[in-house]
Design a protein around this motif. Structure first.
Motif, PDB file in Angstrom:
ATOM      1  N   SER A   4     154.287   9.786 -30.330  1.00 44.71           N
ATOM      2  CA  SER A   4     154.012   8.622 -31.170  1.00 44.71           C
ATOM      3  C   SER A   4     155.021   8.522 -32.312  1.00 44.71           C
ATOM      4  O   SER A   4     155.166   7.487 -32.941  1.00 44.71           O
ATOM      5  CB  SER A   4     152.601   8.699 -31.729  1.00 44.71           C
ATOM      6  OG  SER A   4     152.481   9.816 -32.564  1.00 44.71           O
ATOM      7  N   GLU A   7     157.848   6.361 -31.112  1.00 49.07           N
ATOM      8  CA  GLU A   7     157.288   5.012 -31.021  1.00 49.07           C
ATOM      9  C   GLU A   7     157.263   4.356 -32.398  1.00 49.07           C
ATOM     10  O   GLU A   7     157.642   3.200 -32.563  1.00 49.07           O
ATOM     11  CB  GLU A   7     155.861   5.112 -30.486  1.00 49.07           C
ATOM     12  CG  GLU A   7     155.485   4.045 -29.511  1.00 49.07           C
ATOM     13  CD  GLU A   7     154.138   4.352 -28.898  1.00 49.07           C
ATOM     14  OE1 GLU A   7     153.142   3.939 -29.504  1.00 49.07           O
ATOM     15  OE2 GLU A   7     154.089   5.027 -27.849  1.00 49.07           O
ATOM     16  N   GLU A   8     156.821   5.147 -33.361  1.00 50.35           N
ATOM     17  CA  GLU A   8     156.729   4.643 -34.722  1.00 50.35           C
ATOM     18  C   GLU A   8     158.108   4.310 -35.280  1.00 50.35           C
ATOM     19  O   GLU A   8     158.299   3.316 -35.966  1.00 50.35           O
ATOM     20  CB  GLU A   8     156.057   5.685 -35.602  1.00 50.35           C
ATOM     21  CG  GLU A   8     155.422   5.087 -36.833  1.00 50.35           C
ATOM     22  CD  GLU A   8     154.075   5.727 -37.079  1.00 50.35           C
ATOM     23  OE1 GLU A   8     154.025   6.606 -37.937  1.00 50.35           O
ATOM     24  OE2 GLU A   8     153.097   5.365 -36.412  1.00 50.35           O
ATOM     25  N   LEU A  11     159.395   1.124 -33.977  1.00 47.59           N
ATOM     26  CA  LEU A  11     158.660   0.024 -34.628  1.00 47.59           C
ATOM     27  C   LEU A  11     159.245  -0.267 -35.993  1.00 47.59           C
ATOM     28  O   LEU A  11     159.479  -1.433 -36.355  1.00 47.59           O
ATOM     29  CB  LEU A  11     157.190   0.407 -34.751  1.00 47.59           C
ATOM     30  CG  LEU A  11     156.230  -0.714 -35.125  1.00 47.59           C
ATOM     31  CD1 LEU A  11     156.118  -1.706 -33.993  1.00 47.59           C
ATOM     32  CD2 LEU A  11     154.875  -0.161 -35.486  1.00 47.59           C
ATOM     33  N   ASN A  12     159.510   0.806 -36.759  1.00 43.70           N
ATOM     34  CA  ASN A  12     160.079   0.615 -38.099  1.00 43.70           C
ATOM     35  C   ASN A  12     161.439  -0.063 -38.031  1.00 43.70           C
ATOM     36  O   ASN A  12     161.712  -0.991 -38.792  1.00 43.70           O
ATOM     37  CB  ASN A  12     160.245   1.971 -38.800  1.00 43.70           C
ATOM     38  CG  ASN A  12     158.910   2.539 -39.229  1.00 43.70           C
ATOM     39  OD1 ASN A  12     157.914   1.815 -39.237  1.00 43.70           O
ATOM     40  ND2 ASN A  12     158.879   3.814 -39.551  1.00 43.70           N
TER      41      ASN A  12
END
Lengths: 277, 163
Positions: A4, A7-8, A11-12
């Motif tokens: 994750s 993934e994070e 996203l950022n």
């Protein structure tokens, strides 16, 4: 399972990318008009949505019209007939005057005024940003509408076209905060600029000096377009002066006017084209 | 990406089109400041429900279309929508577990922030709002309507098996 953490991180990065893209887009759209064609295509794309929202209203109008009783329609017809006759009589005189005017201008070797062609456009019942004073109409580039085209109604100037789609366009009203229109007082010829105030049915007149206020302008004076700026032809009625207050602290007086066009209650407006008649 | 991975895209599309329609339906003047922000609510719902599918890119594109419909600067709502999608995707695991009323409060916060920024940008551009605190009204009505919208969209998602 994908971690994750990565993934994070994506996203950022993505959100930063899109926020920067939006900011750049906003600045370019505000400063330069690069996106006019993009907006035209996008406005065409969203026309079905506008059409769908407008449809129930139009159907309602049509239903109430067909449910109207015959007697009422006949009455209306008679009234319109009478009005038509009256207007025709007035027009006879006008035609005579217009011919005479043309002849006199030829004698003076000055250019004759340009002719005009108009087209009726319906206002779509859709809402735009409530902070601005804009309306959407159901004519677009397919009908020959162009940017900065003047829009009027039977009473006076309504505004000008700011966005064009294929089937619909957006018109900025003269009361919008960013709209300025060169006008003159019909009685004295005093030239000024009518600026929108962002509120309903108010215009403020700029650059009217405190000195000589009492013979240049008074409450009830009619304002017409002065033809400067080359967008509007000369002589369209715009507004009547409703308040003249000298402002001692500043070189210019505070003058307010109320537009003649029925900006908020109209269903139809007229688009104007200049023609070399 | 194979075809089986996604399902029921037309439900998402339809919900957005419907929210666009609700966003431009004419209301009486006193009611315009109370108009709930349908598009943002629908966007938040899909970001919470299927964050692997509805991401910042979708939010941004929806924002551009909304800018054209609303006649605002290109990118103005795209910016807000990207922000909203970011927050809701980042916190979707927590927000999903909240009871509905608590979710509604989060919705109120998000929508109020974006409307405040909208008013700030409009004022910079020379369009001061007619009612200054209207950004709170929009958040309030959105908050009240969130539970109903959530239930409707959840049922739609389950019936048409959107994932």
């Amino acid at each position: 399972m994908k971690s994750s953490l990565t993934e994070e991180r994506t996203l950022n990065i993505r959100v930063m990318l899109f926020i920067v893209a939006s900011l750049i887009l906003m600045i370019t759209d505000h400063r330069f008009g690069y996106f006019q064609t993009v907006r035209t295509h996008l406005l065409t794309l969203v026309y079905p949505i506008q059409y769908l929202v407008n449809l129930p209203l139009k159907t309602g109008q049509w239903l109430s019209m067909s449910a109207n009783r015959r007697v009422k329609l006949l009455q209306e017809n008679a009234k319109l007939h009478e009005e038509n006759l009256r207007l025709k009589v007035g027009l006879q005189k006008y035609q005579h005057l217009s011919k005479e005017n043309k002849r006199l201008r030829q004698l003076l070797h000055s250019s004759t005024r340009l002719g005009e062609r108009v087209m009726l456009a319906e206002i779509l019942a859709v809402e735009l940003d409530s902070a601005k004073r804009d309306i959407t109409i159901n004519k677009g580039s397919k009908h020959g509408v162009f940017i900065n085209q003047p829009v009027i109604d039977a009473q006076g100037v309504v505004g000008q076209v700011t966005q064009v789609g294929m089937f619909s366009s957006i018109v900025m009203l003269i009361t919008d905060y960013n709209h300025q229109l060169p006008v003159q007082i019909e009685r004295t010829g005093l030239r000024t600029v009518a600026k929108g105030m962002g509120t309903v049915n108010r215009l403020s007149l700029l650059y009217i000096p405190n000195i000589g206020l009492n013979h240049g302008i008074k409450v009830g004076d009619l304002l017409v377009t002065s033809g400067f700026g080359d967008k509007f032809a000369k002589g369209y009625p715009v507004a009547t002066v409703i308040d003249v207050t000298p402002d001692i602290g500043k070189p210019y007086a505070q003058v307010q006017a109320s537009p003649l066009a029925r900006l908020e209650q109209n269903n139809e407006v007229l688009l104007v084209w200049k023609t070399n008649k | 990406m194979n075809v089986e991975k996604h399902h029921g895209g037309w439900v998402i599309l339809l919900s957005f089109i419907f929210s666009f329609m609700l966003a431009i339906i004419p209301l009486p003047i006193w009611a315009t400041v109370w108009r709930p922000d349908w598009v943002e609510m629908v966007l938040i719902y899909w970001c919470l429900a299927i964050p692997q599918r509805i991401g910042i890119m979708t939010a941004w594109s929806i924002g551009i279309i909304y800018d054209v419909l609303h006649n605002s600067l290109l990118g103005q709502h795209a910016l807000f929508f990207s922000f909203i999608a970011y927050v809701s995707i980042k916190l979707h695991r927590q927000i999903r577990l909240f009871p509905l009323w608590q979710q509604a409060i989060v919705i109120f916060g998000l929508i109020t922030i974006t409307h405040l920024f909208n008013i700030i940008i409009n004022t910079i551009l020379g369009h001061p709002p007619l009612v200054v605190i209207s950004f709170i009204y929009e958040g309030l009505t959105s908050m009240l309507l969130w539970p109903w919208l959530f239930i409707i969209l959840r049922d739609m998602r389950r019936t048409y098996n959107v994932y």
